[in-house]
Design a protein around this motif. Structure first.
Motif, mmCIF file in Angstrom:
data_model
loop_
_atom_site.group_PDB
_atom_site.id
_atom_site.type_symbol
_atom_site.label_atom_id
_atom_site.label_comp_id
_atom_site.label_asym_id
_atom_site.label_seq_id
_atom_site.Cartn_x
_atom_site.Cartn_y
_atom_site.Cartn_z
ATOM 1 N N SER A 92 -1.953 1.696 16.923
ATOM 2 C CA SER A 92 -1.776 0.411 16.236
ATOM 3 C C SER A 92 -2.287 0.495 14.801
ATOM 4 O O SER A 92 -2.723 -0.505 14.225
ATOM 5 C CB SER A 92 -2.501 -0.703 16.997
ATOM 6 N N TRP A 93 -2.201 1.667 14.221
ATOM 7 C CA TRP A 93 -2.820 1.937 12.921
ATOM 8 C C TRP A 93 -2.332 0.991 11.827
ATOM 9 O O TRP A 93 -3.140 0.411 11.092
ATOM 10 C CB TRP A 93 -2.564 3.387 12.525
ATOM 11 N N ALA A 94 -1.029 0.826 11.667
ATOM 12 C CA ALA A 94 -0.510 0.008 10.563
ATOM 13 C C ALA A 94 -0.896 -1.455 10.722
ATOM 14 O O ALA A 94 -1.231 -2.130 9.748
ATOM 15 C CB ALA A 94 1.002 0.159 10.468
ATOM 16 N N GLU A 95 -0.843 -1.961 11.938
ATOM 17 C CA GLU A 95 -1.262 -3.344 12.170
ATOM 18 C C GLU A 95 -2.744 -3.520 11.870
ATOM 19 O O GLU A 95 -3.163 -4.514 11.252
ATOM 20 C CB GLU A 95 -0.957 -3.749 13.609
ATOM 21 N N ASP A 96 -3.562 -2.571 12.312
ATOM 22 C CA ASP A 96 -4.998 -2.653 12.057
ATOM 23 C C ASP A 96 -5.294 -2.512 10.566
ATOM 24 O O ASP A 96 -6.199 -3.168 10.041
ATOM 25 C CB ASP A 96 -5.733 -1.567 12.838
ATOM 26 N N LEU A 97 -4.533 -1.647 9.883
ATOM 27 C CA LEU A 97 -4.708 -1.514 8.444
ATOM 28 C C LEU A 97 -4.411 -2.833 7.740
ATOM 29 O O LEU A 97 -5.126 -3.232 6.807
ATOM 30 C CB LEU A 97 -3.797 -0.405 7.896
ATOM 31 N N ALA A 98 -3.354 -3.516 8.190
ATOM 32 C CA ALA A 98 -3.003 -4.808 7.593
ATOM 33 C C ALA A 98 -4.178 -5.774 7.696
ATOM 34 O O ALA A 98 -4.511 -6.482 6.730
ATOM 35 C CB ALA A 98 -1.768 -5.378 8.277
ATOM 36 N N ARG A 136 -9.283 -0.010 12.015
ATOM 37 C CA ARG A 136 -8.226 0.910 12.416
ATOM 38 C C ARG A 136 -8.847 2.224 12.883
ATOM 39 O O ARG A 136 -9.931 2.607 12.433
ATOM 40 C CB ARG A 136 -7.250 1.137 11.266
ATOM 41 N N ARG A 137 -8.145 2.901 13.764
ATOM 42 C CA ARG A 137 -8.686 4.121 14.378
ATOM 43 C C ARG A 137 -7.764 5.313 14.111
ATOM 44 O O ARG A 137 -6.542 5.187 14.168
ATOM 45 C CB ARG A 137 -8.872 3.928 15.886
ATOM 46 N N THR A 138 -8.404 6.433 13.841
ATOM 47 C CA THR A 138 -7.682 7.668 13.559
ATOM 48 C C THR A 138 -8.388 8.820 14.264
ATOM 49 O O THR A 138 -9.623 8.900 14.257
ATOM 50 C CB THR A 138 -7.626 7.928 12.038
ATOM 51 N N SER A 139 -7.597 9.687 14.846
ATOM 52 C CA SER A 139 -8.136 10.863 15.528
ATOM 53 C C SER A 139 -8.096 12.068 14.591
ATOM 54 O O SER A 139 -7.128 12.256 13.845
ATOM 55 C CB SER A 139 -7.319 11.152 16.788
ATOM 56 N N HIS A 140 -9.157 12.850 14.627
ATOM 57 C CA HIS A 140 -9.238 14.062 13.809
ATOM 58 C C HIS A 140 -9.404 15.260 14.742
ATOM 59 O O HIS A 140 -10.530 15.678 15.044
ATOM 60 C CB HIS A 140 -10.418 13.975 12.847
ATOM 61 N N PRO A 141 -8.316 15.840 15.229
ATOM 62 C CA PRO A 141 -8.439 17.013 16.116
ATOM 63 C C PRO A 141 -9.134 18.171 15.405
ATOM 64 O O PRO A 141 -9.105 18.283 14.176
ATOM 65 C CB PRO A 141 -6.979 17.363 16.440
ATOM 66 N N VAL A 142 -9.745 19.022 16.198
ATOM 67 C CA VAL A 142 -10.387 20.220 15.651
ATOM 68 C C VAL A 142 -9.305 21.249 15.357
ATOM 69 O O VAL A 142 -8.589 21.681 16.263
ATOM 70 C CB VAL A 142 -11.418 20.792 16.643
ATOM 71 N N ARG A 143 -9.170 21.600 14.096
ATOM 72 C CA ARG A 143 -8.122 22.561 13.750
ATOM 73 C C ARG A 143 -8.579 23.977 14.095
ATOM 74 O O ARG A 143 -9.777 24.268 14.100
ATOM 75 C CB ARG A 143 -7.752 22.456 12.280
ATOM 76 N N ARG A 153 5.475 6.034 14.026
ATOM 77 C CA ARG A 153 5.549 5.330 15.313
ATOM 78 C C ARG A 153 4.776 4.025 15.337
ATOM 79 O O ARG A 153 5.144 3.095 16.048
ATOM 80 C CB ARG A 153 5.002 6.226 16.440
ATOM 81 N N THR A 154 3.689 3.969 14.595
ATOM 82 C CA THR A 154 2.798 2.829 14.740
ATOM 83 C C THR A 154 3.458 1.547 14.252
ATOM 84 O O THR A 154 4.086 1.525 13.192
ATOM 85 C CB THR A 154 1.478 3.077 13.970
ATOM 86 N N TYR A 188 0.831 -1.205 0.000
ATOM 87 C CA TYR A 188 0.000 0.000 0.000
ATOM 88 C C TYR A 188 0.860 1.247 0.000
ATOM 89 O O TYR A 188 2.017 1.240 0.415
ATOM 90 C CB TYR A 188 -0.947 0.003 1.207
ATOM 91 N N ALA A 189 0.279 2.324 -0.504
ATOM 92 C CA ALA A 189 0.899 3.649 -0.475
ATOM 93 C C ALA A 189 -0.017 4.579 0.300
ATOM 94 O O ALA A 189 -1.231 4.375 0.354
ATOM 95 C CB ALA A 189 1.128 4.175 -1.884
#
Length: 374
Positions: free
Chosen positions: A122-128, A218-225, A42-43, A21-22
């Protein structure tokens, strides 16, 4: 590319084989990009074979550039060997993502991230796992988006608006798409110049072409900009994109995309009352003008309170809500009317490969956002 090898995992913790993946990230050079890339580095799990940063600042030339530092983009050392920077030409996120996935090379999966998200630990592992579970007809696998809000006070209007991303469908803040599927429908539609509706448009075209869409783990956080006090007024430009969606997908696209309808009919009523009050005044009909002005005032007050009530109700927030609640209805109406004119001849994009996705080996399932997890 993988991270430095460690002890071999036990069978109980062995990761499933993941397709290559890219990662594609359109960016305007915001400081949040660094936090996104650091979290990605880091993940644990397989690194992307390529990281494509699409610099969409229109002050820069349109030529690609392999060195992120030449663009002023700070990339962690672990990701530098696989990073390429191309220019989006300032044409918006849809065109930028197209430039990114086409520059990523012949990888089977393209993961789109926004430059203001933070991938989970654990994003990359969950993506896998997400990609390994995807069926042959699965065009895309979405992430679970969370929007952290202040724990010690009620959220502001802008924070509540951003929090809606947590329940939105098919948002490209973190969404993996099969390259074959992108090629089959021609990718994103460049006519969507803002970060609004371009993701829903792509998803609906893929579903119409016979592909499936799935929800991953997989989980991702979207902070309020950070945003200025007039951000809610600028977002009304999205009403023109709603017109384009209707031109491309018909009037039922709202239900198919599970998109909230918003307050446009009320905005037209409130704006109409204001226009009628002005006309009656000009025609020397004070009683009719007073009735229309009262209707405008009541509609504006209801709209302002609907935005103030769930918020922190600070003096600054109330003042901003009062001012923008006067301006938003006519702005929304103007952008909707503008969209009718600009997109009056819009036609759906032609499919690149009309044959559609490959046949499945199991009985057909409903083409909805079904989870890929068991």
């Amino acid at each position: 590319m993988t991270r430095p090898a460690g002890p071999p995992p036990s069978d109980a913790h062995r990761q499933p084989a993941v397709p290559d993946y890219a990662v594609v990230i359109p960016t305007l050079g915001r400081p949040s990009l660094r936090a996104c890339l650091e979290a990605l580095a880091r993940t644990p799990g397989p690194l992307p074979s390529r990281l494509v940063l699409v610099d969409d600042r229109n002050t820069l030339d349109t030529a690609g550039h392999a060195d992120p530092r030449a663009r002023g983009l700070d990339v962690p050392a672990l990701l530098s060997p696989v990073t390429t920077v191309v220019s989006g030409g300032g044409r918006g996120p849809a065109a930028a993502r197209n430039a990114g996935w086409r520059a990523a090379g012949p990888v089977p999966w393209i993961v789109f991230l926004d430059d203001d998200v933070v991938p989970g630990p654990s994003w990359a592992e969950d993506l896998a796992r997400d990609l390994a579970r995807a069926g042959a007809r699965t065009a895309g696998v979405s992430a679970r988006i969370s929007v952290p809000l202040p724990p010690d006070r009620r959220p502001t209007d802008w924070e509540r608006n951003t929090a809606g991303l947590a329940t939105a469908r098919w948002i490209t803040a973190d969404l993996a798409y099969r390259r074959e599927a992108l090629e089959s429908v021609g990718g994103f539609d460049d006519r969507f110049r803002r970060a609004f509706r371009e993701d829903a448009d792509l998803a609906l075209r893929l579903l119409d072409a016979g592909w499936d869409l799935a929800a991953g783990d997989r989980r991702t956080s979207h902070p309020v900009r950070p945003a200025d006090r007039w951000v809610s007024l600028r977002t009304q430009a999205g009403n023109a994109d709603d017109v384009l969606m209707t031109r491309l997908h018909g009037r039922d696209w709202w239900e198919r995309a599970a998109a909230p309808r918003g307050r446009l009919p009320r905005h037209f009523a409130v704006t109409g009352a204001a226009v009628a009050a002005a006309c009656c005044t000009a025609l020397g009909r004070p009683r009719a003008a007073a009735v229309c002005a009262s209707a405008w005032l009541a509609g504006t007050a209801e709209f302002a309170w609907a935005r103030v009530a769930p918020g922190p109700r600070t003096r600054a927030e109330v003042a901003v809500m009062a001012a923008t609640s006067v301006l938003i209805p006519p702005a929304a109406c103007w952008h909707w009317l503008r969209g009718l004119w600009v997109h009056r001849r819009a036609r759906p994009m032609a499919r690149q490969h009309p044959a559609g996705p490959p046949p499945e080996a199991h009985p057909a399932r409903a083409r909805t956002s079904e989870p890929v997890s068991s």
